[in-house]
Design a protein around this motif. Structure first.
Motif, PDB file in Angstrom:
ATOM      1  N   GLN A 131       0.815  -1.216   0.000  1.00 44.36           N
ATOM      2  CA  GLN A 131       0.000   0.000   0.000  1.00 44.36           C
ATOM      3  C   GLN A 131       0.850   1.269   0.000  1.00 44.36           C
ATOM      4  OE1 GLN A 131      -3.524   0.456   2.678  1.00 44.36           O
ATOM      5  NE2 GLN A 131      -2.451   2.265   3.449  1.00 44.36           N
ATOM      6  N   GLU A 132       1.638   1.448   1.055  1.00 45.61           N
ATOM      7  CA  GLU A 132       2.392   2.693   1.193  1.00 45.61           C
ATOM      8  C   GLU A 132       3.646   2.721   0.329  1.00 45.61           C
ATOM      9  OE1 GLU A 132       1.201   5.363   2.934  1.00 45.61           O
ATOM     10  OE2 GLU A 132      -0.564   4.066   3.020  1.00 45.61           O
ATOM     11  N   GLY A 133       4.205   1.547   0.036  1.00 41.44           N
ATOM     12  CA  GLY A 133       5.411   1.502  -0.769  1.00 41.44           C
ATOM     13  C   GLY A 133       5.175   1.589  -2.260  1.00 41.44           C
ATOM     14  N   LEU A 134       4.064   0.974  -2.727  1.00 42.43           N
ATOM     15  CA  LEU A 134       3.775   0.942  -4.163  1.00 42.43           C
ATOM     16  C   LEU A 134       2.578   1.794  -4.550  1.00 42.43           C
ATOM     17  CD1 LEU A 134       4.332  -2.843  -5.025  1.00 42.43           C
ATOM     18  CD2 LEU A 134       5.867  -0.923  -5.475  1.00 42.43           C
ATOM     19  N   LEU A 135       1.421   1.533  -3.963  1.00 48.37           N
ATOM     20  CA  LEU A 135       0.195   2.189  -4.405  1.00 48.37           C
ATOM     21  C   LEU A 135       0.151   3.672  -4.086  1.00 48.37           C
ATOM     22  CD1 LEU A 135      -2.499  -0.509  -3.546  1.00 48.37           C
ATOM     23  CD2 LEU A 135      -1.403  -0.041  -5.745  1.00 48.37           C
ATOM     24  N   SER A 136       0.827   4.094  -3.030  1.00 52.00           N
ATOM     25  CA  SER A 136       0.793   5.510  -2.652  1.00 52.00           C
ATOM     26  C   SER A 136       1.448   6.387  -3.715  1.00 52.00           C
ATOM     27  CB  SER A 136       1.477   5.727  -1.303  1.00 52.00           C
ATOM     28  OG  SER A 136       2.838   5.357  -1.364  1.00 52.00           O
ATOM     29  N   ARG A 137       2.247   5.777  -4.584  1.00 49.52           N
ATOM     30  CA  ARG A 137       2.879   6.534  -5.666  1.00 49.52           C
ATOM     31  C   ARG A 137       1.898   6.788  -6.814  1.00 49.52           C
ATOM     32  NH1 ARG A 137       8.354   2.783  -6.105  1.00 49.52           N
ATOM     33  NH2 ARG A 137       8.963   2.912  -3.900  1.00 49.52           N
ATOM     34  N   ALA A 138       0.833   6.008  -6.842  1.00 47.17           N
ATOM     35  CA  ALA A 138      -0.096   6.092  -7.968  1.00 47.17           C
ATOM     36  C   ALA A 138      -1.443   6.717  -7.606  1.00 47.17           C
ATOM     37  CB  ALA A 138      -0.334   4.700  -8.549  1.00 47.17           C
ATOM     38  N   THR A 139      -1.780   6.778  -6.319  1.00 46.42           N
ATOM     39  CA  THR A 139      -3.083   7.295  -5.919  1.00 46.42           C
ATOM     40  C   THR A 139      -2.995   7.998  -4.571  1.00 46.42           C
ATOM     41  OG1 THR A 139      -5.355   6.688  -5.301  1.00 46.42           O
ATOM     42  CG2 THR A 139      -3.647   5.044  -4.925  1.00 46.42           C
ATOM     43  N   ARG A 140      -3.879   8.935  -4.340  1.00 44.60           N
ATOM     44  CA  ARG A 140      -3.907   9.662  -3.064  1.00 44.60           C
ATOM     45  C   ARG A 140      -4.648   8.875  -2.000  1.00 44.60           C
ATOM     46  NH1 ARG A 140      -5.949  15.650  -4.273  1.00 44.60           N
ATOM     47  NH2 ARG A 140      -5.517  15.800  -2.021  1.00 44.60           N
ATOM     48  N   ARG A 141      -5.383   7.848  -2.405  1.00 48.35           N
ATOM     49  CA  ARG A 141      -6.117   7.004  -1.454  1.00 48.35           C
ATOM     50  C   ARG A 141      -5.718   5.543  -1.646  1.00 48.35           C
ATOM     51  NH1 ARG A 141      -9.498  11.014  -3.199  1.00 48.35           N
ATOM     52  NH2 ARG A 141     -10.477  12.290  -1.563  1.00 48.35           N
ATOM     53  N   PRO A 142      -4.484   5.221  -1.328  1.00 46.47           N
ATOM     54  CA  PRO A 142      -3.980   3.861  -1.589  1.00 46.47           C
ATOM     55  C   PRO A 142      -4.686   2.783  -0.776  1.00 46.47           C
ATOM     56  CG  PRO A 142      -2.427   5.078  -0.220  1.00 46.47           C
ATOM     57  CD  PRO A 142      -3.443   6.075  -0.707  1.00 46.47           C
ATOM     58  N   TRP A 143      -5.282   3.167   0.359  1.00 45.60           N
ATOM     59  CA  TRP A 143      -5.967   2.156   1.179  1.00 45.60           C
ATOM     60  C   TRP A 143      -7.193   1.583   0.470  1.00 45.60           C
ATOM     61  CZ3 TRP A 143      -6.021   7.389   2.231  1.00 45.60           C
ATOM     62  CH2 TRP A 143      -7.254   8.020   2.185  1.00 45.60           C
ATOM     63  N   LEU A 144      -7.808   2.351  -0.421  1.00 48.86           N
ATOM     64  CA  LEU A 144      -8.965   1.842  -1.151  1.00 48.86           C
ATOM     65  C   LEU A 144      -8.554   0.724  -2.103  1.00 48.86           C
ATOM     66  CD1 LEU A 144     -10.863   5.144  -2.038  1.00 48.86           C
ATOM     67  CD2 LEU A 144     -11.439   3.483  -0.268  1.00 48.86           C
ATOM     68  N   ALA A 145      -7.506   0.978  -2.875  1.00 51.53           N
ATOM     69  CA  ALA A 145      -7.029  -0.023  -3.830  1.00 51.53           C
ATOM     70  C   ALA A 145      -6.456  -1.239  -3.119  1.00 51.53           C
ATOM     71  CB  ALA A 145      -5.964   0.601  -4.741  1.00 51.53           C
ATOM     72  N   SER A 146      -5.683  -1.010  -2.070  1.00 42.59           N
ATOM     73  CA  SER A 146      -5.056  -2.140  -1.373  1.00 42.59           C
ATOM     74  C   SER A 146      -6.092  -3.023  -0.697  1.00 42.59           C
ATOM     75  CB  SER A 146      -4.038  -1.643  -0.338  1.00 42.59           C
ATOM     76  OG  SER A 146      -4.666  -0.963   0.729  1.00 42.59           O
ATOM     77  N   SER A 147      -7.162  -2.422  -0.180  1.00 43.26           N
ATOM     78  CA  SER A 147      -8.204  -3.211   0.481  1.00 43.26           C
ATOM     79  C   SER A 147      -8.949  -4.089  -0.507  1.00 43.26           C
ATOM     80  CB  SER A 147      -9.182  -2.298   1.223  1.00 43.26           C
ATOM     81  OG  SER A 147      -9.859  -1.435   0.318  1.00 43.26           O
ATOM     82  N   LEU A 148      -9.136  -3.584  -1.725  1.00 37.53           N
ATOM     83  CA  LEU A 148      -9.807  -4.381  -2.750  1.00 37.53           C
ATOM     84  C   LEU A 148      -8.961  -5.597  -3.135  1.00 37.53           C
ATOM     85  CD1 LEU A 148     -11.240  -1.577  -5.068  1.00 37.53           C
ATOM     86  CD2 LEU A 148     -12.520  -3.072  -3.515  1.00 37.53           C
ATOM     87  N   VAL A 149      -7.648  -5.387  -3.274  1.00 33.32           N
ATOM     88  CA  VAL A 149      -6.753  -6.502  -3.613  1.00 33.32           C
ATOM     89  C   VAL A 149      -6.683  -7.479  -2.446  1.00 33.32           C
ATOM     90  CG1 VAL A 149      -4.407  -7.146  -4.265  1.00 33.32           C
ATOM     91  CG2 VAL A 149      -5.421  -5.057  -5.188  1.00 33.32           C
ATOM     92  N   TYR A 150      -6.573  -6.955  -1.235  1.00 35.00           N
ATOM     93  CA  TYR A 150      -6.505  -7.786  -0.032  1.00 35.00           C
ATOM     94  C   TYR A 150      -7.749  -8.669   0.073  1.00 35.00           C
ATOM     95  CZ  TYR A 150      -5.893  -8.889   4.952  1.00 35.00           C
ATOM     96  OH  TYR A 150      -5.739  -9.532   6.160  1.00 35.00           O
ATOM     97  N   SER A 151      -8.891  -8.111  -0.263  1.00 31.71           N
ATOM     98  CA  SER A 151     -10.134  -8.886  -0.246  1.00 31.71           C
ATOM     99  C   SER A 151     -10.158  -9.901  -1.377  1.00 31.71           C
ATOM    100  CB  SER A 151     -11.328  -7.938  -0.359  1.00 31.71           C
ATOM    101  OG  SER A 151     -12.543  -8.647  -0.432  1.00 31.71           O
ATOM    102  N   ALA A 152      -9.691  -9.494  -2.555  1.00 29.12           N
ATOM    103  CA  ALA A 152      -9.755 -10.349  -3.741  1.00 29.12           C
ATOM    104  C   ALA A 152      -8.942 -11.627  -3.600  1.00 29.12           C
ATOM    105  CB  ALA A 152      -9.286  -9.575  -4.969  1.00 29.12           C
ATOM    106  N   VAL A 153      -7.793 -11.564  -2.913  1.00 34.03           N
ATOM    107  CA  VAL A 153      -6.975 -12.771  -2.799  1.00 34.03           C
ATOM    108  C   VAL A 153      -7.647 -13.828  -1.923  1.00 34.03           C
ATOM    109  CG1 VAL A 153      -4.783 -11.583  -3.166  1.00 34.03           C
ATOM    110  CG2 VAL A 153      -5.621 -11.908  -0.840  1.00 34.03           C
ATOM    111  N   HIS A 154      -8.692 -13.428  -1.181  1.00 32.05           N
ATOM    112  CA  HIS A 154      -9.421 -14.393  -0.353  1.00 32.05           C
ATOM    113  C   HIS A 154     -10.551 -15.084  -1.120  1.00 32.05           C
ATOM    114  CE1 HIS A 154      -7.408 -11.998   2.768  1.00 32.05           C
ATOM    115  NE2 HIS A 154      -7.591 -13.023   3.568  1.00 32.05           N
ATOM    116  N   VAL A 155     -10.772 -14.673  -2.359  1.00 31.58           N
ATOM    117  CA  VAL A 155     -11.837 -15.281  -3.174  1.00 31.58           C
ATOM    118  C   VAL A 155     -11.577 -16.778  -3.362  1.00 31.58           C
ATOM    119  CG1 VAL A 155     -12.814 -15.355  -5.506  1.00 31.58           C
ATOM    120  CG2 VAL A 155     -12.468 -13.161  -4.363  1.00 31.58           C
ATOM    121  N   PHE A 156     -10.291 -17.159  -3.411  1.00 25.99           N
ATOM    122  CA  PHE A 156      -9.941 -18.566  -3.605  1.00 25.99           C
ATOM    123  C   PHE A 156     -10.517 -19.471  -2.517  1.00 25.99           C
ATOM    124  CE2 PHE A 156      -6.439 -16.240  -5.681  1.00 25.99           C
ATOM    125  CZ  PHE A 156      -6.546 -16.773  -6.953  1.00 25.99           C
TER     126      PHE A 156
END
Length: 207
Positions: A131-156
């Motif tokens: 989140q803070e190392g990668l996504l924060s460089r691309a968006t001002r609200r990195p927690w939104l994107a990271s939470s979606l990915v964090y949730s998505a990996v549990h779909v399995f």
């Protein structure tokens, strides 16, 4: 040419870093489900090591009075949300999903060090490196994107309750990490795990 090769090499490792959970989570939650705790300890260990080596690194920050207050407040908030989620899962007929998660984790004092390890290293990777190392460089609200990915990996897992729970955890801890620091969200994660699994499990509270 050397600079290009170095950049390409770095990009390859970043791709590996980003996709590691998509390999490790199915292994822990599906393939080695019968040994879930050990599998998660190993998986988060790999993620922590990857963050320190091939990843973007992570700034943990410190735990002062402000961070300590944040940690406790967010832990209480998360627990309250999970109690509410437990009630909702009963109303929607999804209680089996809750029971399944508790069945994988189990109970007992042997969980104390394992939960601390898992909670801390999940934050190092998900909220720190990713989140803070990668996504924060691309968006001002990195927690939104990271939470979606964090949730998505549990779909399995095939467990809708777990997917929804991961989204809630990702949003709360992601926002906290962005505002209060990764050290604060790490402490929150561990305190919340202790509360929801050892001190007052939702399955016993509502079961």
């Amino acid at each position: 040419m050397a600079g290009f090769e170095l950049t390409t090499y770095r990009r390859v490792w970043m791709v590996v870093y980003v996709f590691l959970p998509w390999i490790l989570w199915p292994l822990a939650f599906v393939v080695f489900r019968e040994h879930f705790l050990i599998a998660m300890v190993a998986a988060t260990g790999v993620l922590g090591l990857a963050t320190a080596t091939i990843g973007p690194g992570v700034r943990l920050g410190g735990i002062g009075v402000r961070e300590a207050v944040c940690s406790v407040a967010y832990a209480v908030l998360l627990y309250a949300l999970f109690v509410a989620g437990g009630v909702l899962s009963k109303l929607l007929g999804l209680w089996e999903g809750v029971a399944a998660v508790y069945g994988m984790v189990g109970r007992g004092l042997h969980l104390v060090p394992a939960l601390a390890w898992i909670g801390f290293l999940e934050e190092v990777y998900w909220r720190g490196g990713f989140q803070e190392g990668l996504l924060s460089r691309a968006t001002r609200r990195p927690w939104l994107a990271s939470s979606l990915v964090y949730s998505a990996v549990h779909v399995f897992t095939g467990n809708l309750v777990l997917v929804a729970a991961a989204l809630v955890v990702g949003l709360v801890l992601g926002f906290e990490a962005h505002r209060c620091g990764v050290a604060a969200s790490s402490l929150t994660h561990v305190l919340w795990l202790y509360a929801v699994i050892l001190v007052a499990p939702v399955n016993l509270l509502l079961g």
